[in-house]
Design a protein around this motif. Structure first.
Motif, PDB file in Angstrom:
ATOM      1  N   LEU A  14       0.818  -1.212   0.000  1.00 64.81           N
ATOM      2  CA  LEU A  14       0.000   0.000   0.000  1.00 64.81           C
ATOM      3  C   LEU A  14       0.856   1.269   0.000  1.00 64.81           C
ATOM      4  CD1 LEU A  14      -2.806  -1.144   2.450  1.00 64.81           C
ATOM      5  CD2 LEU A  14      -2.937  -0.937  -0.043  1.00 64.81           C
ATOM      6  N   LEU A  51      -6.364  -7.855  -0.026  1.00 61.32           N
ATOM      7  CA  LEU A  51      -6.444  -6.403  -0.182  1.00 61.32           C
ATOM      8  C   LEU A  51      -7.512  -6.032  -1.204  1.00 61.32           C
ATOM      9  CD1 LEU A  51      -2.654  -5.428  -0.095  1.00 61.32           C
ATOM     10  CD2 LEU A  51      -4.372  -5.017   1.684  1.00 61.32           C
ATOM     11  N   HIS A  54     -11.092  -6.400   0.149  1.00 62.51           N
ATOM     12  CA  HIS A  54     -11.463  -5.301   1.046  1.00 62.51           C
ATOM     13  C   HIS A  54     -11.365  -3.934   0.355  1.00 62.51           C
ATOM     14  CE1 HIS A  54     -10.848  -8.565   3.939  1.00 62.51           C
ATOM     15  NE2 HIS A  54     -11.775  -7.923   4.625  1.00 62.51           N
ATOM     16  N   TYR A  56      -8.952  -2.334  -1.091  1.00 59.24           N
ATOM     17  CA  TYR A  56      -7.754  -1.496  -0.927  1.00 59.24           C
ATOM     18  C   TYR A  56      -6.991  -1.377  -2.230  1.00 59.24           C
ATOM     19  CZ  TYR A  56      -8.299  -1.536   4.135  1.00 59.24           C
ATOM     20  OH  TYR A  56      -8.780  -1.373   5.404  1.00 59.24           O
TER      21      TYR A  56
END
Length: 63
Positions: A14, A51, A54, A56
């Motif tokens: 991220l 990720l 969810h 992200y």
């Protein structure tokens, strides 16, 4: 926590994507991948899946 646990690896992914976004760059799969993160391909794919599940990341961002 180890350097290859979920939270550490997710943070690295991220953080890299945030850097690319802030600098107007396309993510380079050669910069962040299972080899550079020192994890297995299966672990890398699973973390990207989590990720993505969810919201992200989009898995296409790093493939």
């Amino acid at each position: 926590m180890g350097s290859n646990d979920f939270f550490t690896v997710a943070y690295k992914i991220l953080s890299y994507l945030k850097y690319c976004y802030e600098h107007g760059e396309q993510p380079d799969p050669g910069v962040i991948n299972e080899r550079t993160l020192l994890i297995s391909k299966a672990q890398y794919v699973e973390i990207l899946r989590m990720l993505s599940d969810h919201n992200y990341v989009e898995q296409s961002q790093l493939h």
